[in-house]
Each structure stands twice: as structure tokens, then as C-alpha cells.
Design a protein around this motif. Structure first.
Motif, PDB file in Angstrom:
ATOM      1  N   PRO A 215       0.808  -1.235   0.000  1.00 47.20           N
ATOM      2  CA  PRO A 215       0.000   0.000   0.000  1.00 47.20           C
ATOM      3  C   PRO A 215       0.836   1.279   0.000  1.00 47.20           C
ATOM      4  O   PRO A 215       0.310   2.361  -0.237  1.00 47.20           O
ATOM      5  CB  PRO A 215      -0.827  -0.126   1.285  1.00 47.20           C
ATOM      6  N   GLU A 216       2.142   1.148   0.253  1.00 47.69           N
ATOM      7  CA  GLU A 216       3.024   2.320   0.246  1.00 47.69           C
ATOM      8  C   GLU A 216       3.412   2.734  -1.178  1.00 47.69           C
ATOM      9  O   GLU A 216       3.968   3.812  -1.388  1.00 47.69           O
ATOM     10  CB  GLU A 216       4.295   2.034   1.055  1.00 47.69           C
ATOM     11  N   VAL A 217       3.151   1.857  -2.138  1.00 51.13           N
ATOM     12  CA  VAL A 217       3.469   2.159  -3.544  1.00 51.13           C
ATOM     13  C   VAL A 217       2.193   2.629  -4.230  1.00 51.13           C
ATOM     14  O   VAL A 217       1.225   1.871  -4.326  1.00 51.13           O
ATOM     15  CB  VAL A 217       4.049   0.924  -4.267  1.00 51.13           C
ATOM     16  N   LYS A 218       2.203   3.864  -4.708  1.00 50.82           N
ATOM     17  CA  LYS A 218       0.989   4.451  -5.279  1.00 50.82           C
ATOM     18  C   LYS A 218       1.268   5.124  -6.615  1.00 50.82           C
ATOM     19  O   LYS A 218       2.256   5.841  -6.761  1.00 50.82           O
ATOM     20  CB  LYS A 218       0.401   5.486  -4.317  1.00 50.82           C
ATOM     21  N   ILE A 219       0.375   4.874  -7.578  1.00 50.22           N
ATOM     22  CA  ILE A 219       0.376   5.617  -8.841  1.00 50.22           C
ATOM     23  C   ILE A 219      -0.856   6.511  -8.788  1.00 50.22           C
ATOM     24  O   ILE A 219      -1.983   6.047  -8.953  1.00 50.22           O
ATOM     25  CB  ILE A 219       0.324   4.687 -10.066  1.00 50.22           C
ATOM     26  N   ILE A 220      -0.639   7.776  -8.539  1.00 50.97           N
ATOM     27  CA  ILE A 220      -1.739   8.723  -8.345  1.00 50.97           C
ATOM     28  C   ILE A 220      -2.048   9.432  -9.660  1.00 50.97           C
ATOM     29  O   ILE A 220      -1.154   9.995 -10.298  1.00 50.97           O
ATOM     30  CB  ILE A 220      -1.367   9.762  -7.266  1.00 50.97           C
ATOM     31  N   THR A 221      -3.300   9.378 -10.087  1.00 52.50           N
ATOM     32  CA  THR A 221      -3.720  10.056 -11.313  1.00 52.50           C
ATOM     33  C   THR A 221      -3.997  11.522 -11.035  1.00 52.50           C
ATOM     34  O   THR A 221      -4.731  11.862 -10.109  1.00 52.50           O
ATOM     35  CB  THR A 221      -4.994   9.410 -11.882  1.00 52.50           C
ATOM     36  N   LEU A 222      -3.372  12.387 -11.820  1.00 50.88           N
ATOM     37  CA  LEU A 222      -3.645  13.825 -11.779  1.00 50.88           C
ATOM     38  C   LEU A 222      -4.451  14.127 -13.034  1.00 50.88           C
ATOM     39  O   LEU A 222      -3.903  14.233 -14.133  1.00 50.88           O
ATOM     40  CB  LEU A 222      -2.339  14.620 -11.744  1.00 50.88           C
ATOM     41  N   LYS A 223      -5.755  14.204 -12.883  1.00 45.51           N
ATOM     42  CA  LYS A 223      -6.676  14.293 -14.020  1.00 45.51           C
ATOM     43  C   LYS A 223      -6.315  15.430 -14.965  1.00 45.51           C
ATOM     44  O   LYS A 223      -6.135  16.577 -14.547  1.00 45.51           O
ATOM     45  CB  LYS A 223      -8.110  14.465 -13.524  1.00 45.51           C
ATOM     46  N   GLY A 224      -6.199  15.076 -16.237  1.00 39.10           N
ATOM     47  CA  GLY A 224      -5.895  16.073 -17.259  1.00 39.10           C
ATOM     48  C   GLY A 224      -4.433  16.462 -17.320  1.00 39.10           C
ATOM     49  O   GLY A 224      -4.036  17.258 -18.176  1.00 39.10           O
ATOM     50  N   VAL A 225      -3.609  15.892 -16.436  1.00 44.04           N
ATOM     51  CA  VAL A 225      -2.183  16.262 -16.387  1.00 44.04           C
ATOM     52  C   VAL A 225      -1.293  15.045 -16.597  1.00 44.04           C
ATOM     53  O   VAL A 225      -0.522  14.972 -17.551  1.00 44.04           O
ATOM     54  CB  VAL A 225      -1.827  16.944 -15.036  1.00 44.04           C
ATOM     55  N   GLY A 226      -1.383  14.073 -15.679  1.00 43.58           N
ATOM     56  CA  GLY A 226      -0.504  12.916 -15.760  1.00 43.58           C
ATOM     57  C   GLY A 226      -0.565  12.085 -14.502  1.00 43.58           C
ATOM     58  O   GLY A 226      -1.651  11.853 -13.957  1.00 43.58           O
ATOM     59  N   TYR A 227       0.609  11.664 -13.998  1.00 40.67           N
ATOM     60  CA  TYR A 227       0.666  10.762 -12.861  1.00 40.67           C
ATOM     61  C   TYR A 227       1.753  11.186 -11.877  1.00 40.67           C
ATOM     62  O   TYR A 227       2.739  11.819 -12.247  1.00 40.67           O
ATOM     63  CB  TYR A 227       0.914   9.326 -13.325  1.00 40.67           C
ATOM     64  N   HIS A 228       1.559  10.766 -10.631  1.00 40.21           N
ATOM     65  CA  HIS A 228       2.544  10.984  -9.570  1.00 40.21           C
ATOM     66  C   HIS A 228       2.851   9.631  -8.969  1.00 40.21           C
ATOM     67  O   HIS A 228       1.949   8.965  -8.432  1.00 40.21           O
ATOM     68  CB  HIS A 228       1.981  11.939  -8.512  1.00 40.21           C
ATOM     69  N   PHE A 229       4.109   9.181  -9.078  1.00 39.23           N
ATOM     70  CA  PHE A 229       4.510   7.873  -8.571  1.00 39.23           C
ATOM     71  C   PHE A 229       5.128   8.056  -7.196  1.00 39.23           C
ATOM     72  O   PHE A 229       6.141   8.732  -7.054  1.00 39.23           O
ATOM     73  CB  PHE A 229       5.499   7.221  -9.536  1.00 39.23           C
ATOM     74  N   GLN A 230       4.528   7.452  -6.194  1.00 33.95           N
ATOM     75  CA  GLN A 230       4.971   7.651  -4.818  1.00 33.95           C
ATOM     76  C   GLN A 230       5.285   6.315  -4.170  1.00 33.95           C
ATOM     77  O   GLN A 230       4.536   5.350  -4.293  1.00 33.95           O
ATOM     78  CB  GLN A 230       3.867   8.363  -4.024  1.00 33.95           C
ATOM     79  N   VAL A 231       6.440   6.268  -3.489  1.00 28.34           N
ATOM     80  CA  VAL A 231       6.847   5.064  -2.760  1.00 28.34           C
ATOM     81  C   VAL A 231       7.097   5.489  -1.327  1.00 28.34           C
ATOM     82  O   VAL A 231       8.027   6.245  -1.040  1.00 28.34           O
ATOM     83  CB  VAL A 231       8.115   4.430  -3.349  1.00 28.34           C
ATOM     84  N   GLY A 232       6.255   5.045  -0.399  1.00 28.66           N
ATOM     85  CA  GLY A 232       6.372   5.458   0.990  1.00 28.66           C
ATOM     86  C   GLY A 232       6.136   6.959   1.123  1.00 28.66           C
ATOM     87  O   GLY A 232       5.246   7.516   0.493  1.00 28.66           O
ATOM     88  N   ASN A 233       6.995   7.610   1.892  1.00 28.38           N
ATOM     89  CA  ASN A 233       6.883   9.062   2.092  1.00 28.38           C
ATOM     90  C   ASN A 233       7.762   9.852   1.148  1.00 28.38           C
ATOM     91  O   ASN A 233       7.906  11.061   1.298  1.00 28.38           O
ATOM     92  CB  ASN A 233       7.270   9.413   3.546  1.00 28.38           C
ATOM     93  N   SER A 234       8.386   9.154   0.188  1.00 29.39           N
ATOM     94  CA  SER A 234       9.306   9.852  -0.733  1.00 29.39           C
ATOM     95  C   SER A 234       8.534  10.688  -1.746  1.00 29.39           C
ATOM     96  O   SER A 234       7.375  10.457  -2.003  1.00 29.39           O
ATOM     97  CB  SER A 234      10.159   8.824  -1.471  1.00 29.39           C
TER      98      SER A 234
END
Length: 234
Positions: A215-234
């Protein structure tokens, strides 16, 4: 550091306007007007991107682009031309061009296309460097094996397709930063058509599924822009 751009144009008035506009945008521009002198200037200057007019004295832009591509494959090349035939456009791409702008053009259009190609080129170089220098890349609890196209967790491994691996590379290269959809589409599929955009959605969903055990690995969608790849608190 300024981006080095080789600009080849034999129309003095147009050349002066474009050169000054590019320099005002923090490019270091080397301009050449004679097709026969371009390669000598290329070797001396070692540009990061080339903008080549097609119709030049003594040598045409397509043959110059082809020679540059043979020496340094992957160097971004934009062709400028007043020609409008489809065959001319195809010849440009066969000559190693990445983009093709018809005259007359706006400076804003040229700048956007230059910036887009540079972003793609830098992303591809980062991915290649990552691939060549690292055998195993940690992603939270996962381990990514780029040379094997594998994603492992514990004792289990999953084979990735070439495009899945490319996409994961790009997300890793932009970890904790926003990566635009267009950059991903151009890097992985070569264009940002509606069909490929839908393919990207499918591939993102697949990667989320592959990584869901952490659950610490996230691919967050930024609608109309792109993506934010997050691993832990980095």
C-alpha cells in the motif's frame, strides 16, 4: 546550463527572428545557413537538438538529418519546410526526424515541440541509464529487474511486457514528481493519439494491480495532467 540547439535556416530574416526568440528562452543557438557547412558545425557544437530547414543551398535538410541520425541515433530532429505533400513528411521521418513543422509557423508552436522532444529524449536517456547501471531496483517491498522484465515480491516473480517495463521505468525516473501523460505516450507509443491514450489507461491499471500488495506504492492520477509515482513518504 543552456540547452544547445543547432538551427539550420538559409532565410536571413526568419533565421534572425527564430534565433533571437530561442535565445530569449534560454537556448544556446548555433545557426548555419549553408547545407554544406552543417556537419562541420554539428561536430564542433555537439547539440542536444537540431532544427533543420529542408530546402537549403548545397545540401538538403533530409540528407543532413539522415547523417546526424546515423552518427547519433536518438538525437531529436525537427524539420521545417514549406512542402505540404504527405510523401515529404514521410521522407522526413525516414531521414531520422522526430517532428515536422510546416512553414509558416508560430514561435510558440516551435517552442512547445522543442520542449516536448527534449523531455522525451531526457526521459529515454534516464531510462537507458537506469537499465544499464542497475540490476535490481527496489520499489517498496517489490524488486524490479529491468534486464529480465521482472517484478518480484518475496519468492514470487511476474514477467512484464516490454511496454509495462518501459512505463515502470518512466514512473521510476520521475518518482515523487509529476510525469505528463503526453511525455509517457510519446516515449512508449510514439504518439499521443486517442487510441494510445486509452492503452495507457489500461497499462496504468495493470501496474497498479501488480503493485497492490504494498500500500506504500501508489500511482496517483492527476486528471488532465498525468501521474505521480509515490513510494512510501518519498
Amino acid at each position: 546550463m543552456k540547452t544547445k540547439l543547432l538551427y539550420v535556416e538559409d532565410e536571413p530574416f526568419l533565421g534572425k527572428i527564430v534565433k533571437e526568440s530561442l535565445e530569449s528562452r534560454d537556448f544556446e543557438v548555433r545557426m548555419v545557413a549553408d547545407g554544406a557547412k552543417v556537419m562541420a558545425e554539428y561536430h564542433l557544437f555537439q547539440p542536444e537538438i537540431c532544427v533543420l530547414d529542408v530546402m537549403l543551398p548545397n545540401r538538403d535538410g533530409f540528407s543532413i538529418g539522415k547523417e546526424i541520425n546515423e552518427i547519433r541515433p536518438g538525437l531529436p530532429i525537427i524539420f521545417l519546410t514549406a512542402k505540404t505533400q504527405t510523401e515529404d513528411l514521410l521522407e522526413g521521418f525516414r531521414s531520422g526526424g522526430n517532428d515536422y513543422i510546416r512553414k509558416p509557423f508560430s514561435m510558440e508552436e516551435l517552442i512547445v515541440r522543442i520542449d516536448n522532444l527534449l523531455s522525451i529524449s531526457r526521459s529515454q536517456r534516464a531510462n537507458k541509464k537506469l537499465d544499464e547501471s542497475v540490476e535490481i531496483i527496489p520499489i517498496g517491498r517489490y524488486r524490479f529487474h529491468p534486464k529480465k522484465y521482472e517484478l518480484s515480491l518475496g519468492g514470487e516473480s511476474r514477467k512484464l511486457s516490454h511496454r509495462e517495463s518501459q512505463l515502470l521505468h518512466i514512473l521510476l525516473a520521475h518518482k515523487s514528481r509529476t510525469v505528463e501523460r503526453q511525455l509517457i505516450l510519446k516515449s512508449v507509443w510514439g504518439d499521443d493519439s486517442f487510441f494510445n491514450s486509452r492503452n495507457l489507461d489500461v497499462y496504468i491499471t495493470r501496474l497498479r494491480g501488480y503493485l497492490k500488495a504494498d500500500p506504500e506504492v501508489k500511482i496517483i492520477t492527476l486528471k488532465g495532467v498525468g501521474y505521480h509515482f509515490q513510494v512510501g513518504n518519498s
